[in-house]
Design a protein around this motif. Structure first.
Motif, PDB file in Angstrom:
ATOM      1  N   PHE A  80       0.806  -1.226   0.000  1.00  0.00           N
ATOM      2  CA  PHE A  80       0.000   0.000   0.000  1.00  0.00           C
ATOM      3  C   PHE A  80       0.838   1.275   0.000  1.00  0.00           C
ATOM      4  CE2 PHE A  80      -3.050  -3.076   1.684  1.00  0.00           C
ATOM      5  CZ  PHE A  80      -4.179  -2.759   0.943  1.00  0.00           C
ATOM      6  N   ALA A  81       2.080   1.191   0.450  1.00  0.00           N
ATOM      7  CA  ALA A  81       2.926   2.387   0.547  1.00  0.00           C
ATOM      8  C   ALA A  81       3.090   3.031  -0.827  1.00  0.00           C
ATOM      9  CB  ALA A  81       4.283   2.020   1.126  1.00  0.00           C
ATOM     10  N   GLY A  82       3.017   4.357  -0.837  1.00  0.00           N
ATOM     11  CA  GLY A  82       3.226   5.095  -2.078  1.00  0.00           C
ATOM     12  C   GLY A  82       2.057   6.003  -2.412  1.00  0.00           C
ATOM     13  N   ASP A  83       1.987   6.378  -3.681  1.00  0.00           N
ATOM     14  CA  ASP A  83       1.000   7.352  -4.160  1.00  0.00           C
ATOM     15  C   ASP A  83      -0.123   6.654  -4.924  1.00  0.00           C
ATOM     16  OD1 ASP A  83       2.856   9.096  -3.143  1.00  0.00           O
ATOM     17  OD2 ASP A  83       3.472   9.912  -5.085  1.00  0.00           O
ATOM     18  N   TRP A  84      -1.335   7.108  -4.656  1.00  0.00           N
ATOM     19  CA  TRP A  84      -2.540   6.551  -5.279  1.00  0.00           C
ATOM     20  C   TRP A  84      -3.393   7.678  -5.854  1.00  0.00           C
ATOM     21  CZ3 TRP A  84      -3.229   1.304  -5.423  1.00  0.00           C
ATOM     22  CH2 TRP A  84      -2.381   0.549  -4.610  1.00  0.00           C
ATOM     23  N   ARG A  85      -4.038   7.414  -6.966  1.00  0.00           N
ATOM     24  CA  ARG A  85      -5.045   8.327  -7.521  1.00  0.00           C
ATOM     25  C   ARG A  85      -6.409   7.852  -7.033  1.00  0.00           C
ATOM     26  NH1 ARG A  85      -4.942   8.135 -13.515  1.00  0.00           N
ATOM     27  NH2 ARG A  85      -4.321   6.021 -13.114  1.00  0.00           N
ATOM     28  N   LEU A  86      -7.236   8.797  -6.627  1.00  0.00           N
ATOM     29  CA  LEU A  86      -8.559   8.465  -6.093  1.00  0.00           C
ATOM     30  C   LEU A  86      -9.653   9.112  -6.932  1.00  0.00           C
ATOM     31  CD1 LEU A  86      -8.012   9.162  -2.279  1.00  0.00           C
ATOM     32  CD2 LEU A  86      -7.540   7.065  -3.551  1.00  0.00           C
ATOM     33  N   ALA A  87     -10.729   8.364  -7.107  1.00  0.00           N
ATOM     34  CA  ALA A  87     -11.958   8.891  -7.705  1.00  0.00           C
ATOM     35  C   ALA A  87     -13.098   8.400  -6.822  1.00  0.00           C
ATOM     36  CB  ALA A  87     -12.132   8.396  -9.133  1.00  0.00           C
ATOM     37  N   ARG A  88     -13.845   9.326  -6.259  1.00  0.00           N
ATOM     38  CA  ARG A  88     -14.925   8.975  -5.331  1.00  0.00           C
ATOM     39  C   ARG A  88     -16.245   9.528  -5.848  1.00  0.00           C
ATOM     40  NH1 ARG A  88     -12.911  10.986  -0.533  1.00  0.00           N
ATOM     41  NH2 ARG A  88     -11.904   8.954  -0.309  1.00  0.00           N
ATOM     42  N   ARG A  89     -17.278   8.714  -5.759  1.00  0.00           N
ATOM     43  CA  ARG A  89     -18.632   9.121  -6.118  1.00  0.00           C
ATOM     44  C   ARG A  89     -19.483   8.988  -4.864  1.00  0.00           C
ATOM     45  NH1 ARG A  89     -21.338  11.847 -10.002  1.00  0.00           N
ATOM     46  NH2 ARG A  89     -23.064  10.707 -10.828  1.00  0.00           N
ATOM     47  N   THR A 130     -12.006  14.001  -6.715  1.00  0.00           N
ATOM     48  CA  THR A 130     -10.829  13.507  -7.419  1.00  0.00           C
ATOM     49  C   THR A 130      -9.606  14.031  -6.687  1.00  0.00           C
ATOM     50  OG1 THR A 130     -10.889  15.381  -8.944  1.00  0.00           O
ATOM     51  CG2 THR A 130     -11.919  13.338  -9.693  1.00  0.00           C
ATOM     52  N   GLY A 131      -8.643  13.146  -6.505  1.00  0.00           N
ATOM     53  CA  GLY A 131      -7.456  13.558  -5.790  1.00  0.00           C
ATOM     54  C   GLY A 131      -6.470  12.432  -5.646  1.00  0.00           C
ATOM     55  N   THR A 132      -5.658  12.538  -4.608  1.00  0.00           N
ATOM     56  CA  THR A 132      -4.611  11.559  -4.350  1.00  0.00           C
ATOM     57  C   THR A 132      -4.627  11.137  -2.889  1.00  0.00           C
ATOM     58  OG1 THR A 132      -3.001  13.281  -3.828  1.00  0.00           O
ATOM     59  CG2 THR A 132      -3.095  12.536  -6.128  1.00  0.00           C
ATOM     60  N   ARG A 151      -6.230   3.729  -7.595  1.00  0.00           N
ATOM     61  CA  ARG A 151      -5.336   3.215  -8.631  1.00  0.00           C
ATOM     62  C   ARG A 151      -3.948   3.770  -8.366  1.00  0.00           C
ATOM     63  NH1 ARG A 151      -7.393   3.178 -14.474  1.00  0.00           N
ATOM     64  NH2 ARG A 151      -7.943   1.126 -13.743  1.00  0.00           N
ATOM     65  N   ARG A 152      -2.959   2.915  -8.485  1.00  0.00           N
ATOM     66  CA  ARG A 152      -1.576   3.330  -8.258  1.00  0.00           C
ATOM     67  C   ARG A 152      -1.263   4.510  -9.180  1.00  0.00           C
ATOM     68  NH1 ARG A 152       1.734   2.399  -4.163  1.00  0.00           N
ATOM     69  NH2 ARG A 152       1.360   0.178  -4.097  1.00  0.00           N
ATOM     70  N   ALA A 153      -0.683   5.564  -8.613  1.00  0.00           N
ATOM     71  CA  ALA A 153      -0.323   6.751  -9.406  1.00  0.00           C
ATOM     72  C   ALA A 153       0.882   6.423 -10.278  1.00  0.00           C
ATOM     73  CB  ALA A 153      -0.012   7.929  -8.480  1.00  0.00           C
ATOM     74  N   ALA A 154       0.910   7.020 -11.450  1.00  0.00           N
ATOM     75  CA  ALA A 154       2.050   6.824 -12.354  1.00  0.00           C
ATOM     76  C   ALA A 154       3.297   7.412 -11.718  1.00  0.00           C
ATOM     77  CB  ALA A 154       1.771   7.470 -13.696  1.00  0.00           C
ATOM     78  N   VAL A 155       4.390   6.735 -11.894  1.00  0.00           N
ATOM     79  CA  VAL A 155       5.650   7.182 -11.292  1.00  0.00           C
ATOM     80  C   VAL A 155       6.328   8.204 -12.167  1.00  0.00           C
ATOM     81  CG1 VAL A 155       7.864   6.427 -10.379  1.00  0.00           C
ATOM     82  CG2 VAL A 155       5.898   4.929 -10.268  1.00  0.00           C
TER      83      VAL A 155
END
Length: 140
Positions: free
Chosen positions: A7-16, A29-31, A136-140
């Protein structure tokens, strides 16, 4: 079973959010950035934009601490209060969270890892909504 390093690291979030009480929906929308904290934890910091209906977007943030135990993740609010826990595998309900007269239930879905989802259903006299967050894992 997934562990802290997964789980460690950066993630992109989309919430409804579908608010049945208010008769509207919202989108976030965020991280989320999960950083190592101690030998068995992650600090979770979420930031992004929230928009409800036709209202202008607003900045939104959340902070939690995730503590990993064998087969279980304990989630606490930033101030250390217990929030809920979940098993980081498959699709399973987390523990419920009463908040005053309102009641929060959550289901996590890790079956499409590294994409995953958290679905909250909140009911009570003040709240009645469903919140679905796709991660979703954020692009590096």
């Amino acid at each position: 079973m997934l562990g802290r390093d997964d789980f460690a690291g950066d993630w992109r979030l989309a919430r409804r959010i579908v608010d049945r009480h208010g008769g509207m929906h919202g989108d976030f929308t965020g991280t989320a950035v999960l950083t190592l904290a101690g030998a068995d934890g992650l600090d979770y910091v979420e930031a992004g934009q929230m928009r409800f209906g036709d209202a202008p977007p607003m900045q939104a943030t959340r902070r939690y601490h995730w503590q990993f135990r064998p087969g279980l993740v304990l989630v606490r609010f930033a101030d250390g209060r217990d929030f809920h826990s979940f098993m980081p595998t498959g699709q399973a309900a987390g523990t419920d969270h009463p908040c005053g007269e309102d009641y929060y239930t959550v289901t996590y879905d890790f079956t499409r890892w590294p994409d995953w989802r958290a679905t909250w259903v909140v009911t009570g006299p003040r709240k009645d909504y469903t919140s679905v967050t796709d991660c979703r894992r954020a692009a590096v």
